[in-house]
Write an enzyme that holds these catalytic residues in place. Structure first.
Site, PDB file in Angstrom:
ATOM      1  N   GLY A 136       0.791  -1.221   0.000  1.00 53.30           N
ATOM      2  CA  GLY A 136       0.000   0.000   0.000  1.00 53.30           C
ATOM      3  C   GLY A 136       0.824   1.272   0.000  1.00 53.30           C
ATOM      4  CB  SER A 137       4.432   2.005   0.168  1.00 60.49           C
ATOM      5  OG  SER A 137       4.973   1.139  -0.807  1.00 60.49           O
TER       6      SER A 137
ATOM      7  CD  GLU B  51       4.941  -7.140  -4.575  1.00 60.26           C
ATOM      8  OE1 GLU B  51       4.725  -8.246  -4.087  1.00 60.26           O
ATOM      9  OE2 GLU B  51       4.425  -6.089  -4.197  1.00 60.26           O
TER      10      GLU B  51
END
Lengths: 279, 289
Positions: free
Chosen positions: A43-44, A166
């Protein structure tokens, strides 16, 4: 002077259903040929940034420039040809029934001629060391092999930049190492600029430069040595410290003096050996 | 409730030309209250074993005892509901299985499916929610409005609300950031203690296995190649590395240090703190500090 291939200038983005900015006033450059790791808690804003970089979303404020082109609805197709993406889940990125069909798919979409296509498919699969698997069915491959094929599909389109979103997080340790080794080779051969968005700090430690995101903003940037000297601050940001740094710290706390902080186990072992054993 | 696998074999697409042996001669005992980790590469048979723990798969040969229920090969096994109620599985990315309109409806779906009354299911939902570290206000929200981490916790609460005796975790921290990973792993460890559960963790992470598990089973190519407590498992690290498996960072570091310096510590240390202390003592004894 390093040449910036991507520039973000005061970029802000807010999802429609949200009352907070996912990204707020984000500015930084990405340099040609570097391996940049972008880290940050869930969530950054890391993945939002990936979406903005290849025009899946457009920022409400600010400007993104890729290889000299300002990103907007007119340039988005040109820019997508410059940036390839590899996503998290190796099972979600296959369309072809064989490895070579899969790599060819992107080229077909771009109307590349058959002769060139055959050459590029073979060439890009060889670059990721999957040249022996041309006629294999993708679902018979391991996770690491699947991600390498996904990287080959990107390479075949000859982009300047690759974003790994990711891309190693669902792989086992062996698969992760395979993919990172591939990325290292591509970087060494100066084929691509690599942007890797990751939670894996051991992976980030191998990058040339790191950007730490926190709550939608750039918290800091620097070399892995600089970033990991932040120590406990990283844990407060929801991140972690790589193992060699933790180990070195424990030695110092126990009274075993070390001359610096090490990001590799080998260097730490060598210092211990020269300072305390080889006397 | 003990679970015992005895010489279990499983074949995918049995009796077809595509038949493939997934696991073979697998014997594992999971005594009540134990925290057991199963480790292996992709394709080693971990997930196949996992699906035998609540009879989602039934053995092709051998037997699986779950409490007093025995599931044998080559026989019809009916009424498995009770087994499935007692063994809750948290699959990888459990948040993908959320489907209801509200968090509360999603959590009570499982228990009600097993015949629990709505009031009781709602009571359990509140307890489970608290145990996964979420606030009650969330109950009326749509699960799809939540953050990824919250969704995962809701999905886990749904399994806890079934009040299982055994909880099986398939890579429960995949995709989470380091803080999220630690929070979830600590949460399961606390639940394991508080609820007196048996816990089975299927993982790639040697670090987590070394830190949390009482017992470790190592699988390779469908077979159990090693089992024991963490110290036993990691006391022959070279053996594991030869099989292409990782060892915890701290174990690998101890090996490298011993190799380079000729130092010989008499045991394998599983924490940074223990290893650094042992190295200091070694150097002191050697009068070099």
């Amino acid at each position: 002077m390093e040449k910036a291939v991507v520039t973000l200038d005061n970029v802000s983005y807010q999802y429609e259903e949200s009352d907070q900015f996912a990204l707020q006033d984000v500015s930084f450059d990405i340099y040609e040929g570097e391996w940049l790791a972008i880290v940050g808690h869930n969530g950054s804003g890391k993945s939002t940034m990936a979406k903005l970089l290849n025009g899946l979303q457009f920022p409400q404020k600010g400007e993104i420039t890729v290889c000299g082109l300002k990103l907007n609805e007119d340039t988005v197709w040109k820019i997508r040809a410059l940036i390839g993406m590899v996503f998290q889940n190796p099972d979600n990125q296959f369309v072809g029934t064989t490895v070579q069909d899969d790599v060819a798919f992107g080229l077909e979409n771009h109307g590349v001629e058959r002769d060139i296509m055959i050459h590029r498919v073979k060439d890009s699969l060889e670059k990721v060391k999957m040249g022996q698997f041309l006629n294999q069915e993708p679902h018979h491959l391991s996770g690491g092999q699947k991600q390498r094929v996904a990287i080959a599909s990107v390479l075949a389109l000859r982009p300047s930049i690759i974003i790994l979103d990711e891309a190693t997080s669902m792989l086992d340790p062996r698969g992760r190492e395979e993919v990172l080794e591939t990325v290292r080779l591509l970087k060494e051969e100066k084929i691509l600029t690599v942007i890797s968005i990751t939670h894996d700090l051991e992976e980030a430690a191998k990058a040339d430069r790191m950007i730490v995101m926190n709550k939608g903003q750039v918290y800091c940037e620097g070399t892995p040595e600089e970033i990991f000297s932040m120590d406990e601050e990283l844990i407060r940001l929801g991140l972690d410290i790589p193992f060699p740094v933790k180990m070195g710290k424990a030695f110092r706390e126990k009274g075993i003096e070390l001359s610096k902080q090490y990001l590799s186990e080998e260097e730490l072992v060598t210092e211990l050996w020269t300072s305390y054993f080889n006397k | 409730m003990d679970i015992v696998l005895q010489q279990v074999e499983y074949r995918y697409q049995a009796k077809t030309p595509f038949e493939r042996i997934a696991i073979q001669d697998v014997s594992i005992t999971i005594p009540s209250g134990v925290y057991l980790a199963i480790i292996g590469h992709t394709g080693s048979g971990k997930s196949t074993v996992l699906q035998h723990l609540n009879a989602l798969l039934q053995p092709y040969a051998g037997s699986v005892s779950i409490g007093d229920r025995v599931i044998k090969a080559n026989q019809k096994n009916k009424n498995l509901k009770d087994v499935r109620k007692r063994v809750g599985i948290v699959f990888q990315f459990p948040e993908h299985q959320l489907f209801e309109e509200t968090v509360e409806k999603d959590i009570i779906f499982g228990p009600m499916n097993f015949g629990v009354s709505e009031d009781e299911a709602k009571r359990r939902a509140r307890i489970a929610l608290k145990q996964v570290g979420l606030q009650e206000e969330i109950l009326e929200k749509s699960p799809f409005e939540l953050s990824g981490g919250q969704m995962r916790r809701v999905a886990i609460a749904g399994v806890l609300a079934m009040d299982p005796d055994v909880i099986v975790l398939d890579e429960p921290t995949a995709g989470l950031d380091p803080r999220g990973r630690k929070e979830i792993m600590d949460m399961f460890y606390n639940l394991h203690k508080e609820r007196n559960l048996s816990t089975v963790l299927v993982t790639h992470s040697m670090e987590d296995a070394a830190r949390y598990a009482d017992q470790i089973v190592i699988m390779q190519q469908g077979n159990v190649v090693k089992q024991g407590n963490p110290v036993e498992i990691f006391s022959e690290p070279e053996h594991l590395m030869k099989m292409g498996l990782d060892v915890p960072n701290v174990v690998r570091f101890q090996l490298k240090l011993q190799e380079k310096t000729g130092m010989k510590l008499d045991t394998i240390y599983l924490s940074i703190d223990e290893l650094s202390t042992a190295v200091r003592e070694y150097i002191r004894k050697d009068n070099r500090l």
